[in-house]
Design a protein around this motif. Structure first.
Motif, PDB file in Angstrom:
ATOM      1  N   THR A 275     -17.020   5.005  -7.727  1.00 20.35           N
ATOM      2  CA  THR A 275     -17.253   4.476  -9.062  1.00 20.35           C
ATOM      3  C   THR A 275     -18.138   5.443  -9.836  1.00 20.35           C
ATOM      4  O   THR A 275     -18.784   6.307  -9.256  1.00 20.35           O
ATOM      5  CB  THR A 275     -17.870   3.058  -9.020  1.00 20.35           C
ATOM      6  OG1 THR A 275     -17.767   2.465 -10.304  1.00 20.35           O
ATOM      7  CG2 THR A 275     -19.311   3.077  -8.554  1.00 20.35           C
TER       8      THR A 275
ATOM      9  N   SER B 250     -12.517   2.839  -8.831  1.00 19.16           N
ATOM     10  CA  SER B 250     -12.802   1.532  -9.437  1.00 19.16           C
ATOM     11  C   SER B 250     -11.524   0.871  -9.934  1.00 19.16           C
ATOM     12  O   SER B 250     -10.663   1.535 -10.506  1.00 19.16           O
ATOM     13  CB  SER B 250     -13.764   1.717 -10.613  1.00 19.16           C
ATOM     14  OG  SER B 250     -13.880   0.521 -11.341  1.00 19.16           O
TER      15      SER B 250
ATOM     16  N   VAL C 298     -12.774   2.751 -16.271  1.00 20.04           N
ATOM     17  CA  VAL C 298     -13.630   3.456 -15.315  1.00 20.04           C
ATOM     18  C   VAL C 298     -12.768   4.390 -14.457  1.00 20.04           C
ATOM     19  O   VAL C 298     -13.138   5.539 -14.208  1.00 20.04           O
ATOM     20  CB  VAL C 298     -14.436   2.480 -14.432  1.00 20.04           C
ATOM     21  CG1 VAL C 298     -15.283   3.225 -13.411  1.00 20.04           C
ATOM     22  CG2 VAL C 298     -15.308   1.570 -15.287  1.00 20.04           C
TER      23      VAL C 298
END
Length: 141
Positions: free
Chosen positions: A51, A6, A11
């Protein structure tokens, strides 16, 4: 081929800790809130993109929400899996291939309730956008 994490810094850091510790750090993101790592194939680049997402188990599958915080457009990872539903998932130390599908209209109410139980802010995100926020079911391949 390398995996692109990401672009959101916090993140990316979360994913790095998750991968380095095989889920020992990062699987439980906040007390009672668990995350998995989802790797899709970029619909334009063809590169693997990863992600971290809040999830809930549902039978033998896992459910995630394509909320993007209530943004007006779907997140890139969702657009990727619409193009190619073959994904990789990591739940703690368990890594596996899966098929991703959008929850059916019949499944949606129960799955939405399941997800808002663990992350009530999904209701706020839904109120912020005109789009219906997709629920994605990840089933082992």
């Amino acid at each position: 081929m390398s995996v692109v994490d990401s672009p959101v810094d916090w993140v990316k850091q979360h994913i790095q800790r998750y991968v380095e510790t095989n889920g020992a750090e990062g699987h439980e993101w906040r007390p009672g809130v668990f995350t998995l790592l989802l790797t899709t194939t970029g619909r334009k680049s063809g590169r693997s993109r990863r992600t971290a997402l809040i999830y809930q188990p549902h039978g033998d599958a896992y459910v995630v929400v394509a909320s993007q915080g209530g943004a007006p457009d779907h997140p890139a990872w969702f657009k990727n899996l619409v193009e190619d539903d073959s994904v990789e998932v990591q739940v703690a130390a368990d890594k596996f291939r899966a098929r991703a599908r959008v929850a059916t209209p019949e499944e949606r109410p129960a799955l939405w309730a399941l997800m808002t139980e663990v992350w009530p802010a999904y209701d706020e995100y839904a109120a912020k956008t005109d789009r219906e926020i997709p629920l994605v079911v990840l089933e082992r391949a």
